[in-house]
Design an enzyme around this catalytic site. Structure first.
Site, PDB file in Angstrom:
ATOM      1  N   TYR A  38      -3.556  16.528  -0.597  1.00  0.00           N
ATOM      2  CA  TYR A  38      -4.220  15.833  -1.707  1.00  0.00           C
ATOM      3  C   TYR A  38      -5.603  16.424  -1.994  1.00  0.00           C
ATOM      4  CZ  TYR A  38      -0.717  12.813   0.361  1.00  0.00           C
ATOM      5  OH  TYR A  38       0.427  12.345   0.924  1.00  0.00           O
ATOM      6  N   TYR A  47       4.396   3.067   0.868  1.00  0.00           N
ATOM      7  CA  TYR A  47       4.298   4.530   0.875  1.00  0.00           C
ATOM      8  C   TYR A  47       5.545   5.093   1.543  1.00  0.00           C
ATOM      9  CZ  TYR A  47       3.103   9.322   1.719  1.00  0.00           C
ATOM     10  OH  TYR A  47       3.160  10.685   1.744  1.00  0.00           O
ATOM     11  N   ASP A 102      11.890   1.694   6.105  1.00  0.00           N
ATOM     12  CA  ASP A 102      11.180   2.928   6.416  1.00  0.00           C
ATOM     13  C   ASP A 102      10.292   2.650   7.622  1.00  0.00           C
ATOM     14  OD1 ASP A 102       9.435   5.026   6.624  1.00  0.00           O
ATOM     15  OD2 ASP A 102       9.053   5.223   4.474  1.00  0.00           O
ATOM     16  N   LYS A 108       7.769  11.040  12.019  1.00  0.00           N
ATOM     17  CA  LYS A 108       6.450  11.070  12.644  1.00  0.00           C
ATOM     18  C   LYS A 108       6.483  11.123  14.185  1.00  0.00           C
ATOM     19  CE  LYS A 108       3.452   9.968   8.889  1.00  0.00           C
ATOM     20  NZ  LYS A 108       3.701   9.171   7.702  1.00  0.00           N
TER      21      LYS A 108
END
Ligand SMILES: *Cc1c(COP(=O)(O)O)cnc(C)c1O
Length: 427
Positions: free
Chosen positions: A15, A143, A248, A277
């Site tokens: 980003y 997210y 998620d 992750k």
């Protein structure tokens, strides 16, 4: 050109802008909770490198597992071939997940795991004779990753919708679950958030394939901890309306929130689950999408009975081997006391921030600590301060947060908290 100057000229960071890139520190090595910079300065990795390095950096057992695999079979294609690390990881996942969630698809990152989950949902609906169900729904504040479809379900305000204009499809959103974790549950659907789900499904369920949500803890979309009862209500509504439920747990999985999976707090099992992750203890980019037998059967009943996805590095043996070692570490159970200890340390250490004028809320769950500020945190100033204070933090917007490696000692947790409280106190 020196490394930092070359980096500035040629490398995008997450980003970031090429014209005005933010500052970066050069990391030379990592060990346990510590990052060592090229100039020798050390910082505690209070972010676990974005939720991944749960056991700390370079845990000897993980390094050993990966080195042993490197000597035998670092990679081989997964089409038409298999190997012991892939099967071993599947055995471990099936053993640790709720009964019924046992059909596994490996991929290379969390976002891809979400894409695969969404594909599974559409293909399963086709197999169930529901060809009209091609849209998705979610709660605001979520997210799910940076690929196109995952991105379209991220929070439409804090997420990426504004950056892509009409190229980004609009999905269905309900408000984020309004009742905080730890507060008293309210049965009134108008106040507990389930009324909005019911209203959405009443009008649109016939076009919705699946509802995706991060159970209990919304991560990068807002660091919000909500009441698990909302998930039980969502499960009931999804069943009633033929909508597949996708969890998620890419950020929350593997002990981070104090239970092995966050969904355990709700006692709810989804139809499809995304993992990533910390799956490899932060050593490799790797992810898994796990479906129920019912979803797998429905896909097989479809017009084209195969699941249409197959990444080049699917089931990479190095990643599977290190994931096996990471799950074995978890199975030994030390994480439970470690996470409970960190939770207590964060609760105590962050408490002084509550009284500060610039602070809106302080919340802690498992090994996650959040200070929500009134105004956006000055990221540039924090970046320099991290080096000086020896604590690596990466806030975004009004959210200053940490999720330390489980091996963080009490004095290291205290040091993280002190740095966060100091930043929160800046005028
Ligand atoms: C990080 C994250 C993703 C995306 O994973 P990547 O590996 O960055 O693609 C998806 N969902 C959640 C909840 C995450 O925290």
């Amino acid at each position: 050109m020196r490394d930092l100057a070359f980096d500035r000229r040629h490398l995008w960071h997450p980003y970031s802008s090429m014209r005005e890139p933010g500052p970066v520190h050069e990391v030379a090595a990592a060990e346990g909770v510590w990052l060592e910079l090229a100039d020798g300065v050390r910082m505690i990795d209070a972010m676990s490198s974005w939720w991944a390095a749960a056991h700390g950096h370079r845990h000897p057992r993980l390094v050993e597992a990966m080195q042993a695999q490197l000597d035998r079979l670092p990679h081989v294609m997964f089409g038409g071939l298999t190997h012991a690390p892939a099967v071993g990881l599947a055995r471990r996942l099936v053993a640790m997940l709720p009964v019924g969630l046992d059909r596994i698809f490996y991929s290379d990152s969390g976002s891809v795991a979400v894409e695969v989950a969404l594909k599974m949902a559409v293909q399963a609906q086709l197999g169930l004779g529901q060809a009209g169900r091609v849209a998705f729904a979610s709660a605001r504040g979520g997210y799910y990753g940076d690929t196109w479809k995952a991105m379209s379900l991220c929070d439409p305000q804090t997420g990426m919708h504004a950056h892509f204009g009409a190229a980004l499809q609009v999905q269905h959103f309900v408000p984020r679950p309004p009742i905080p974790f730890g507060a008293e549950w309210d049965e009134d659907p108008a106040r507990n958030g389930l009324g909005a789900v019911e209203a959405l499904f009443a009008g649109k369920a016939h076009e919705i394939a699946g509802f995706i949500v991060e159970p209990v803890v919304q991560g990068a979309g807002g660091m919000w901890f909500y009441h698990p009862r909302w998930l039980a209500g969502l499960r009931t509504l999804c069943d009633r309306h033929g909508v597949l439920l996708i969890f998620d747990e890419i950020a929350t999985g593997f002990g981070r929130t104090g239970t092995l999976f966050a969904m355990e707090r709700a006692g709810v099992v989804p139809d499809i689950l995304c993992l990533g992750k910390a799956l490899t203890g932060g050593m490799m980019s790797f992810a898994a999408t796990v479906a129920s037998g019912r979803v797998a059967e429905a896909i097989s009943d479809g017009p084209a009975p195969v699941l249409m996805h197959g990444p080049t590095f699917m089931g990479n043996p190095l990643a599977c081997a290190v994931a096996c070692a990471s799950l074995d570490l978890l199975a030994e159970g030390a994480w439970q006391a470690q996470v409970a200890g960190i939770e207590a340390g964060l609760a105590q250490g962050l408490a002084p921030a509550r009284g500060l004028p610039g602070v809106r809320d302080v919340r802690v769950l498992g090994a996650i600590g959040v200070i929500e500020t009134q105004a956006p945190v000055d990221m540039g100033r924090v970046h320099g301060f991290c080096r000086d204070s020896g604590v690596w933090l990466r806030p975004f917007g009004r959210l200053l947060y940490c999720m330390p490696p489980f091996v963080a000692a009490p004095d290291e947790v205290a040091r993280i908290c002190a740095a966060m409280v100091e930043i929160a106190g800046w005028p």
